[in-house]
Design a protein around this motif. Sequence first.
Motif, PDB file in Angstrom:
ATOM      1  N   LYS A 116       0.825  -1.205   0.000  1.00  0.00           N
ATOM      2  CA  LYS A 116       0.000   0.000   0.000  1.00  0.00           C
ATOM      3  C   LYS A 116       0.863   1.260   0.000  1.00  0.00           C
ATOM      4  CE  LYS A 116      -3.881   2.170   2.229  1.00  0.00           C
ATOM      5  NZ  LYS A 116      -4.949   2.094   3.192  1.00  0.00           N
ATOM      6  N   GLU A 117       1.906   1.283   0.823  1.00  0.00           N
ATOM      7  CA  GLU A 117       2.754   2.467   0.936  1.00  0.00           C
ATOM      8  C   GLU A 117       3.473   2.763  -0.379  1.00  0.00           C
ATOM      9  OE1 GLU A 117       3.068  -0.199   3.119  1.00  0.00           O
ATOM     10  OE2 GLU A 117       1.760   0.687   4.623  1.00  0.00           O
ATOM     11  N   GLU A 118       4.072   1.739  -0.958  1.00  0.00           N
ATOM     12  CA  GLU A 118       4.796   1.917  -2.215  1.00  0.00           C
ATOM     13  C   GLU A 118       3.841   2.319  -3.330  1.00  0.00           C
ATOM     14  OE1 GLU A 118       6.451  -1.055  -5.513  1.00  0.00           O
ATOM     15  OE2 GLU A 118       7.402  -1.346  -3.563  1.00  0.00           O
ATOM     16  N   GLY A 119       2.712   1.647  -3.409  1.00  0.00           N
ATOM     17  CA  GLY A 119       1.732   1.942  -4.446  1.00  0.00           C
ATOM     18  C   GLY A 119       1.177   3.346  -4.340  1.00  0.00           C
ATOM     19  N   GLU A 120       0.882   3.769  -3.121  1.00  0.00           N
ATOM     20  CA  GLU A 120       0.344   5.118  -2.931  1.00  0.00           C
ATOM     21  C   GLU A 120       1.366   6.185  -3.294  1.00  0.00           C
ATOM     22  OE1 GLU A 120      -1.249   5.253   1.044  1.00  0.00           O
ATOM     23  OE2 GLU A 120      -3.105   4.255   0.414  1.00  0.00           O
ATOM     24  N   ALA A 121       2.640   5.903  -3.047  1.00  0.00           N
ATOM     25  CA  ALA A 121       3.689   6.856  -3.432  1.00  0.00           C
ATOM     26  C   ALA A 121       3.717   7.022  -4.956  1.00  0.00           C
ATOM     27  CB  ALA A 121       5.042   6.384  -2.917  1.00  0.00           C
ATOM     28  N   VAL A 122       3.576   5.915  -5.672  1.00  0.00           N
ATOM     29  CA  VAL A 122       3.563   5.965  -7.137  1.00  0.00           C
ATOM     30  C   VAL A 122       2.311   6.681  -7.632  1.00  0.00           C
ATOM     31  CG1 VAL A 122       3.487   4.572  -9.254  1.00  0.00           C
ATOM     32  CG2 VAL A 122       4.993   3.897  -7.371  1.00  0.00           C
ATOM     33  N   VAL A 123       1.160   6.376  -7.037  1.00  0.00           N
ATOM     34  CA  VAL A 123      -0.093   7.032  -7.422  1.00  0.00           C
ATOM     35  C   VAL A 123       0.008   8.540  -7.191  1.00  0.00           C
ATOM     36  CG1 VAL A 123      -2.540   7.282  -6.820  1.00  0.00           C
ATOM     37  CG2 VAL A 123      -1.565   5.007  -7.145  1.00  0.00           C
ATOM     38  N   ASN A 124       0.593   8.937  -6.088  1.00  0.00           N
ATOM     39  CA  ASN A 124       0.755  10.372  -5.799  1.00  0.00           C
ATOM     40  C   ASN A 124       1.673  11.038  -6.811  1.00  0.00           C
ATOM     41  OD1 ASN A 124      -0.936  10.222  -3.582  1.00  0.00           O
ATOM     42  ND2 ASN A 124       0.741   9.929  -2.129  1.00  0.00           N
ATOM     43  N   GLU A 125       2.760  10.364  -7.173  1.00  0.00           N
ATOM     44  CA  GLU A 125       3.668  10.928  -8.169  1.00  0.00           C
ATOM     45  C   GLU A 125       2.974  11.064  -9.525  1.00  0.00           C
ATOM     46  OE1 GLU A 125       8.045  10.204 -10.193  1.00  0.00           O
ATOM     47  OE2 GLU A 125       7.230   8.659  -8.893  1.00  0.00           O
ATOM     48  N   ILE A 126       2.220  10.036  -9.907  1.00  0.00           N
ATOM     49  CA  ILE A 126       1.494  10.081 -11.177  1.00  0.00           C
ATOM     50  C   ILE A 126       0.471  11.212 -11.157  1.00  0.00           C
ATOM     51  CG2 ILE A 126      -0.167   8.846 -12.629  1.00  0.00           C
ATOM     52  CD1 ILE A 126       1.352   6.248 -11.891  1.00  0.00           C
ATOM     53  N   SER A 127      -0.250  11.360 -10.062  1.00  0.00           N
ATOM     54  CA  SER A 127      -1.251  12.425  -9.953  1.00  0.00           C
ATOM     55  C   SER A 127      -0.611  13.800 -10.111  1.00  0.00           C
ATOM     56  CB  SER A 127      -1.976  12.337  -8.608  1.00  0.00           C
ATOM     57  OG  SER A 127      -2.703  11.144  -8.516  1.00  0.00           O
ATOM     58  N   LEU A 128       0.546  13.985  -9.493  1.00  0.00           N
ATOM     59  CA  LEU A 128       1.262  15.253  -9.605  1.00  0.00           C
ATOM     60  C   LEU A 128       1.701  15.504 -11.051  1.00  0.00           C
ATOM     61  CD1 LEU A 128       2.521  17.754  -8.289  1.00  0.00           C
ATOM     62  CD2 LEU A 128       4.540  16.363  -7.816  1.00  0.00           C
ATOM     63  N   LEU A 129       2.212  14.478 -11.707  1.00  0.00           N
ATOM     64  CA  LEU A 129       2.636  14.622 -13.102  1.00  0.00           C
ATOM     65  C   LEU A 129       1.454  14.962 -14.008  1.00  0.00           C
ATOM     66  CD1 LEU A 129       5.167  11.672 -13.361  1.00  0.00           C
ATOM     67  CD2 LEU A 129       5.703  14.103 -13.543  1.00  0.00           C
ATOM     68  N   ILE A 130       0.312  14.316 -13.781  1.00  0.00           N
ATOM     69  CA  ILE A 130      -0.893  14.609 -14.568  1.00  0.00           C
ATOM     70  C   ILE A 130      -1.279  16.074 -14.388  1.00  0.00           C
ATOM     71  CG2 ILE A 130      -3.380  14.174 -14.764  1.00  0.00           C
ATOM     72  CD1 ILE A 130      -2.742  11.208 -14.133  1.00  0.00           C
ATOM     73  N   LYS A 131      -1.260  16.541 -13.145  1.00  0.00           N
ATOM     74  CA  LYS A 131      -1.610  17.935 -12.859  1.00  0.00           C
ATOM     75  C   LYS A 131      -0.664  18.891 -13.571  1.00  0.00           C
ATOM     76  CE  LYS A 131      -2.123  21.151  -9.029  1.00  0.00           C
ATOM     77  NZ  LYS A 131      -2.004  21.343  -7.581  1.00  0.00           N
ATOM     78  N   GLN A 132       0.628  18.606 -13.522  1.00  0.00           N
ATOM     79  CA  GLN A 132       1.615  19.473 -14.162  1.00  0.00           C
ATOM     80  C   GLN A 132       1.463  19.458 -15.681  1.00  0.00           C
ATOM     81  OE1 GLN A 132       5.118  17.732 -12.435  1.00  0.00           O
ATOM     82  NE2 GLN A 132       5.221  19.269 -10.810  1.00  0.00           N
ATOM     83  N   LEU A 133       1.193  18.294 -16.247  1.00  0.00           N
ATOM     84  CA  LEU A 133       1.004  18.201 -17.695  1.00  0.00           C
ATOM     85  C   LEU A 133      -0.245  18.951 -18.136  1.00  0.00           C
ATOM     86  CD1 LEU A 133       2.002  14.486 -18.315  1.00  0.00           C
ATOM     87  CD2 LEU A 133       3.238  16.503 -19.111  1.00  0.00           C
ATOM     88  N   ARG A 134      -1.304  18.862 -17.350  1.00  0.00           N
ATOM     89  CA  ARG A 134      -2.535  19.605 -17.688  1.00  0.00           C
ATOM     90  C   ARG A 134      -2.285  21.112 -17.630  1.00  0.00           C
ATOM     91  NH1 ARG A 134      -6.646  15.524 -14.736  1.00  0.00           N
ATOM     92  NH2 ARG A 134      -7.024  14.212 -16.564  1.00  0.00           N
ATOM     93  N   GLN A 135      -1.513  21.553 -16.655  1.00  0.00           N
ATOM     94  CA  GLN A 135      -1.178  22.971 -16.580  1.00  0.00           C
ATOM     95  C   GLN A 135      -0.365  23.398 -17.786  1.00  0.00           C
ATOM     96  OE1 GLN A 135       0.804  23.135 -12.784  1.00  0.00           O
ATOM     97  NE2 GLN A 135      -1.083  23.575 -11.671  1.00  0.00           N
ATOM     98  N   ARG A 136       0.551  22.540 -18.191  1.00  0.00           N
ATOM     99  CA  ARG A 136       1.367  22.828 -19.381  1.00  0.00           C
ATOM    100  C   ARG A 136       0.490  22.872 -20.627  1.00  0.00           C
ATOM    101  NH1 ARG A 136       6.685  21.651 -21.169  1.00  0.00           N
ATOM    102  NH2 ARG A 136       7.392  22.445 -19.187  1.00  0.00           N
ATOM    103  N   GLN A 137      -0.508  21.984 -20.685  1.00  0.00           N
ATOM    104  CA  GLN A 137      -1.424  21.936 -21.810  1.00  0.00           C
ATOM    105  C   GLN A 137      -2.180  23.261 -21.936  1.00  0.00           C
ATOM    106  OE1 GLN A 137      -4.165  18.675 -21.336  1.00  0.00           O
ATOM    107  NE2 GLN A 137      -3.921  18.011 -23.425  1.00  0.00           N
ATOM    108  N   CYS A 138      -2.577  23.822 -20.826  1.00  0.00           N
ATOM    109  CA  CYS A 138      -3.336  25.082 -20.838  1.00  0.00           C
ATOM    110  C   CYS A 138      -2.498  26.262 -21.308  1.00  0.00           C
ATOM    111  CB  CYS A 138      -3.890  25.375 -19.442  1.00  0.00           C
ATOM    112  SG  CYS A 138      -5.175  24.236 -18.932  1.00  0.00           S
TER     113      CYS A 138
END
Length: 69
Positions: A45-67
Amino acid sequence: MTIQRARDLLSQSNTDSNELRNAIIALENEKRYVENCILLEFRSKEEGEAVVNEISLLIKQLRQRQCTN
């Protein structure tokens, strides 16, 4: 590989909107995969959640870049 590609896109000053869109889609799929692995206990759970959090942050940054493109 999907995560690294997203990092590469964020570090580039000139990115194509199609590349950004494709990276976001790939990351969303990867995020769902990791979440399922956590549910099925294929990943801790800990390792997976760390990866999910990193992916979520990257998605947010990419969407901001898209705008801004």
